[in-house]
Design an enzyme around this catalytic site. Sequence first.
Site, PDB file in Angstrom:
ATOM      1  N   SER A 142      -2.826   3.334  12.231  1.00 29.76           N
ATOM      2  CA  SER A 142      -1.872   4.209  11.527  1.00 29.76           C
ATOM      3  C   SER A 142      -0.962   4.886  12.559  1.00 29.76           C
ATOM      4  O   SER A 142      -1.303   4.926  13.754  1.00 29.76           O
ATOM      5  CB  SER A 142      -2.664   5.302  10.788  1.00 29.76           C
ATOM      6  OG  SER A 142      -1.802   6.273  10.238  1.00 29.76           O
ATOM      7  N   TYR A 155      -9.179  11.985  10.385  1.00 31.11           N
ATOM      8  CA  TYR A 155      -8.512  10.710  10.068  1.00 31.11           C
ATOM      9  C   TYR A 155      -7.846  10.149  11.324  1.00 31.11           C
ATOM     10  O   TYR A 155      -8.020   8.979  11.663  1.00 31.11           O
ATOM     11  CB  TYR A 155      -7.483  10.926   8.956  1.00 31.11           C
ATOM     12  CG  TYR A 155      -6.749   9.664   8.552  1.00 31.11           C
ATOM     13  CD1 TYR A 155      -7.413   8.644   7.863  1.00 31.11           C
ATOM     14  CD2 TYR A 155      -5.395   9.478   8.855  1.00 31.11           C
ATOM     15  CE1 TYR A 155      -6.739   7.478   7.487  1.00 31.11           C
ATOM     16  CE2 TYR A 155      -4.722   8.320   8.484  1.00 31.11           C
ATOM     17  CZ  TYR A 155      -5.386   7.321   7.798  1.00 31.11           C
ATOM     18  OH  TYR A 155      -4.728   6.171   7.438  1.00 31.11           O
TER      19      TYR A 155
HETATM   20  N1  LIG Z   1      -0.772   4.112   2.805  1.00 33.90           N
HETATM   21  C1  LIG Z   1      -0.443   4.639   3.982  1.00 33.90           C
HETATM   22  O1  LIG Z   1       0.480   5.458   4.080  1.00 33.90           O
HETATM   23  C2  LIG Z   1      -1.175   4.224   5.235  1.00 33.90           C
HETATM   24  C3  LIG Z   1      -0.646   4.609   6.474  1.00 33.90           C
HETATM   25  C4  LIG Z   1      -1.313   4.250   7.635  1.00 33.90           C
HETATM   26  C5  LIG Z   1      -2.474   3.513   7.562  1.00 33.90           C
HETATM   27  N2  LIG Z   1      -2.985   3.150   6.335  1.00 33.90           N
HETATM   28  C6  LIG Z   1      -4.247   2.398   6.319  1.00 33.90           C
HETATM   29  O2  LIG Z   1      -4.076   1.234   5.541  1.00 33.90           O
HETATM   30  C7  LIG Z   1      -5.339   0.806   5.055  1.00 33.90           C
HETATM   31  C8  LIG Z   1      -5.219   0.443   3.585  1.00 33.90           C
HETATM   32  O3  LIG Z   1      -4.978   1.621   2.840  1.00 33.90           O
HETATM   33  P1  LIG Z   1      -3.966   1.702   1.610  1.00 33.90           P
HETATM   34  O4  LIG Z   1      -2.873   2.585   2.012  1.00 33.90           O
HETATM   35  O5  LIG Z   1      -3.657   0.353   1.088  1.00 33.90           O
HETATM   36  O6  LIG Z   1      -4.858   2.564   0.577  1.00 33.90           O
HETATM   37  P2  LIG Z   1      -5.633   2.163  -0.753  1.00 33.90           P
HETATM   38  O7  LIG Z   1      -4.679   1.621  -1.766  1.00 33.90           O
HETATM   39  O8  LIG Z   1      -6.419   3.375  -1.125  1.00 33.90           O
HETATM   40  O9  LIG Z   1      -6.598   0.994  -0.282  1.00 33.90           O
HETATM   41  C9  LIG Z   1      -7.796   1.240   0.393  1.00 33.90           C
HETATM   42  C10 LIG Z   1      -8.700   0.048   0.215  1.00 33.90           C
HETATM   43  O10 LIG Z   1      -9.906   0.286   0.952  1.00 33.90           O
HETATM   44  C11 LIG Z   1     -10.995  -0.085   0.131  1.00 33.90           C
HETATM   45  N3  LIG Z   1     -12.207   0.621   0.518  1.00 33.90           N
HETATM   46  C12 LIG Z   1     -12.405   1.959   0.624  1.00 33.90           C
HETATM   47  N4  LIG Z   1     -13.695   2.219   0.952  1.00 33.90           N
HETATM   48  C13 LIG Z   1     -14.306   1.008   1.061  1.00 33.90           C
HETATM   49  C14 LIG Z   1     -15.631   0.595   1.353  1.00 33.90           C
HETATM   50  N5  LIG Z   1     -16.596   1.483   1.627  1.00 33.90           N
HETATM   51  N6  LIG Z   1     -15.915  -0.730   1.373  1.00 33.90           N
HETATM   52  C15 LIG Z   1     -14.948  -1.630   1.083  1.00 33.90           C
HETATM   53  N7  LIG Z   1     -13.685  -1.306   0.798  1.00 33.90           N
HETATM   54  C16 LIG Z   1     -13.367  -0.001   0.776  1.00 33.90           C
HETATM   55  C17 LIG Z   1     -10.558   0.219  -1.294  1.00 33.90           C
HETATM   56  O11 LIG Z   1     -11.250  -0.627  -2.207  1.00 33.90           O
HETATM   57  P3  LIG Z   1     -12.486  -0.218  -3.133  1.00 33.90           P
HETATM   58  O12 LIG Z   1     -12.311   1.211  -3.517  1.00 33.90           O
HETATM   59  O13 LIG Z   1     -12.365  -1.163  -4.305  1.00 33.90           O
HETATM   60  O14 LIG Z   1     -13.698  -0.491  -2.320  1.00 33.90           O
HETATM   61  C18 LIG Z   1      -9.097  -0.176  -1.243  1.00 33.90           C
HETATM   62  O15 LIG Z   1      -8.942  -1.534  -1.539  1.00 33.90           O
HETATM   63  C19 LIG Z   1      -6.318   1.943   5.365  1.00 33.90           C
HETATM   64  O16 LIG Z   1      -7.055   1.613   6.513  1.00 33.90           O
HETATM   65  C20 LIG Z   1      -5.400   3.121   5.655  1.00 33.90           C
HETATM   66  O17 LIG Z   1      -5.993   4.075   6.486  1.00 33.90           O
HETATM   67  C21 LIG Z   1      -2.348   3.474   5.181  1.00 33.90           C
END
Ligand SMILES: NC(=O)c1ccc[n+]([C@@H]2O[C@H](COP(=O)([O-])OP(=O)(O)OC[C@H]3O[C@@H](n4cnc5c(N)ncnc54)[C@H](OP(=O)(O)O)[C@@H]3O)[C@@H](O)[C@H]2O)c1
Length: 246
Positions: A142, A155
């Site tokens: 991130s 985080y």
């Molecule tokens: N969105 C942003 O602004 C942003 C910015 C920087 C980095 N990121 C990173 O991008 C990645 C994806 O996040 P996103 O933004 O797409 O958010 P999201 O829509 O909330 O997706 C998160 C995913 O992680 C899964 N997850 C959570 N806990 C889990 C577990 N214990 N086992 C397996 N799967 C799990 C969730 O699936 P289930 O609940 O179905 O398990 C979901 O599919 C993350 O690492 C986040 O930190 C996001």
Amino acid sequence: MSNIQDQVVIITGASSGIGEATAKELASKGAKLVLAARREDRLETLQEEIQNHGGQAIYKVTDVTSNEQMEELAEFALQTFGKIDVLINNAGLMPNSFLYMKKIDDWNKMIDVNIKGVLYGIAAVLPSMRERKSGHIINISSVAGHFVGAGSAIYAGTKFAVRAISEGLRKEEFGNNIRSTIISPGMVKSELTESITVKEFKQAVDQMYEGAIESESIARAIAFAIEQPSDVAINEMIIRPTNQER
Ligand SMILES: NC(=O)c1ccc[n+]([C@@H]2O[C@H](COP(=O)([O-])OP(=O)(O)OC[C@H]3O[C@@H](n4cnc5c(N)ncnc54)[C@H](OP(=O)(O)O)[C@@H]3O)[C@@H](O)[C@H]2O)c1
């Protein structure tokens, strides 16, 4: 033909946001997807959507905080497709709060999913990648892996850790022809803010996220890293909304 054609790609956190968008992007380029997350209904719907568009996908309900389940996921991919070309360690959560609030459950969840989940993923795929002397591990860090803000100490700590682990992985495995990529997104539309348990924090972050970009923007960057010739490693990319300052 795309370099992505027939590559076997495991994606954790494929049930929403960046993981889901990446699955669709890579499926459209001919990858064989192995989708993992905890919500089975979401995985099933995504699998059907990919298959309806002529793509290939299988799924396995997996909690990344379980080393055993991550090993079973890798085994499932190997049994079904015979190899693992790419692992995308994408699952993550961001329940931000101030340190004094002592949200120990949230701290533990972030450490377990964002750090240990990545480690278990790496450990699960390395044996077969090392044996084949081929592979690519993509870890989602991130902008918070580069800068720390008030309220995101834990985080950011987990995302700094992801970058450190990825660089260690690169140093240890480049000689085995295993590529390592860090993807560091800025604000991206997804379900990420749903994990915030402090109401005032969620409201403030949701407001900030009105300027977020689509998950597909990150999916395209991931596809770019994968489709390079095997002697080219994209080691890190930061992808922000144009109008995001930090
Ligand atoms: N969105 C942003 O602004 C942003 C910015 C920087 C980095 N990121 C990173 O991008 C990645 C994806 O996040 P996103 O933004 O797409 O958010 P999201 O829509 O909330 O997706 C998160 C995913 O992680 C899964 N997850 C959570 N806990 C889990 C577990 N214990 N086992 C397996 N799967 C799990 C969730 O699936 P289930 O609940 O179905 O398990 C979901 O599919 C993350 O690492 C986040 O930190 C996001």
